[in-house]
Design an enzyme around this catalytic site. Structure first.
Site, PDB file in Angstrom:
ATOM      1  N   ASP A  54       0.837  -1.192   0.000  1.00 20.50           N
ATOM      2  CA  ASP A  54       0.000   0.000   0.000  1.00 20.50           C
ATOM      3  C   ASP A  54       0.876   1.247   0.000  1.00 20.50           C
ATOM      4  OD1 ASP A  54      -2.183  -1.639   0.109  1.00 20.50           O
ATOM      5  OD2 ASP A  54      -2.672  -1.248   2.209  1.00 20.50           O
ATOM      6  N   LYS A  76      -3.299   3.665  -3.133  1.00 27.58           N
ATOM      7  CA  LYS A  76      -4.661   4.110  -3.406  1.00 27.58           C
ATOM      8  C   LYS A  76      -4.914   5.391  -2.636  1.00 27.58           C
ATOM      9  CE  LYS A  76      -6.612  -0.491  -4.183  1.00 27.58           C
ATOM     10  NZ  LYS A  76      -7.659  -1.442  -3.774  1.00 27.58           N
ATOM     11  N   MET A 188     -11.994   5.961   7.451  1.00 26.86           N
ATOM     12  CA  MET A 188     -12.153   6.666   6.168  1.00 26.86           C
ATOM     13  C   MET A 188     -13.355   7.619   6.181  1.00 26.86           C
ATOM     14  SD  MET A 188     -11.392   3.333   3.770  1.00 26.86           S
ATOM     15  CE  MET A 188     -12.530   2.312   4.717  1.00 26.86           C
TER      16      MET A 188
END
Length: 274
Positions: A54, A76, A188
């Protein structure tokens, strides 16, 4: 090794042959601080031929892998993905089929909003061996740093985890996940903080329920901020909170070391008006 040849640390059961080539190990890298890696995660990294990682992984974690290991970032960001998930799955499978030991290095824990389940399915569908090494999830690492107990005998006997950026946020049923005696952790959720607060209040959570935002937990520049639910969106904007960050809703927030930004803002407003 002690007498009798028994290992000091018990070994987590693995279905994989440690000498076999062509396999996948999903590894949880924790919330950021390399010191929170598990011993087993470090061992897996040292075996890697390929590390598919990641974007927020600390460079010091990547350095644990052999210098010869091929490192591939599949970072991402909100609305900006280097590779779609299907392409990441195909990338992992291709390297395993070529005989590599592939470490899929994921922030936090692979099975807590890390799409690890999808990657396991893809690898198994290709008939390849896969193993998962858990990591310290962001909620646990950030809460510990802020001295914020997610459960407490006097304040909370249940804790729930939800994603604040999942599709159809307004249609999701969060009823009963937050309120007296319960803790809600939202991953998030920075970009949708206003909508999250509105949703929870519409579901009956009191506007004065304590809420904390834990920004960049365990990383340099980390902040722990708290306010009341009705002020969540405005506080995120005032303080210019940036991802990665988690939101914690519940009475346990009052036990934490998080800075009370509502009081600070009110004092600042009074001094300006005075």
């Amino acid at each position: 090794m002690p007498k009798g040849g028994r290992a000091i640390f018990p070994v987590m059961t693995s279905l994989l042959d440690p000498d076999a080539r062509g396999r996948v190990i999903l590894v949880g890298a924790g919330p950021g601080d390399p010191g929170l890696l598990t011993v087993r995660a470090v061992g897996a990294l040292k075996e890697a031929d390929v590390v598919v990682h990641d974007g927020l992984i600390d460079p010091r974690v990547l350095e644990i892998a052999p210098a010869t290991a091929h490192r591939i970032s599949v970072a991402k960001r909100r609305a900006r993905h280097t590779l779609p998930q299907e392409a990441i799955n195909a990338l992992i499978v291709a390297h395993v089929q070529a005989g590599s030991v592939v470490v899929r290095l994921k922030g936090g824990d692979p099975f807590i909003f890390g799409r690890g389940g999808e990657e396991v399915e893809a690898v198994r569908a290709a008939g390849l061996p896969v193993e998962v090494i858990p990591g310290v999830s962001a909620a646990l690492g950030c809460a510990a740093e802020a001295m914020l107990p997610l459960t407490h005998r006097d304040h909370s006997s249940a804790v729930s985890f939800v994603a604040g950026q999942c599709k159809g946020l307004t249609e999701q049923d969060w009823a009963g996940l937050a309120g007296q005696g319960r803790t809600l952790v939202i991953y998030m959720g920075v970009a949708t903080a206003d909508a999250i607060a509105d949703k929870l209040m519409a579901d009956g959570v009191a506007p004065d329920m304590p809420v904390a935002v834990l920004e960049k937990g365990t990383l340099p520049g980390h902040r722990a901020l708290r306010t009341l639910l009705a002020d969540l969106g405005p506080m995120v904007a005032r303080e210019e909170v940036a991802s990665p960050a988690i939101i914690v809703v519940g009475e346990v927030v009052e036990l934490s070391d998080a800075e009370d930004k509502l009081v600070a803002w009110a004092r600042a407003a009074e001094s300006m008006n005075g």
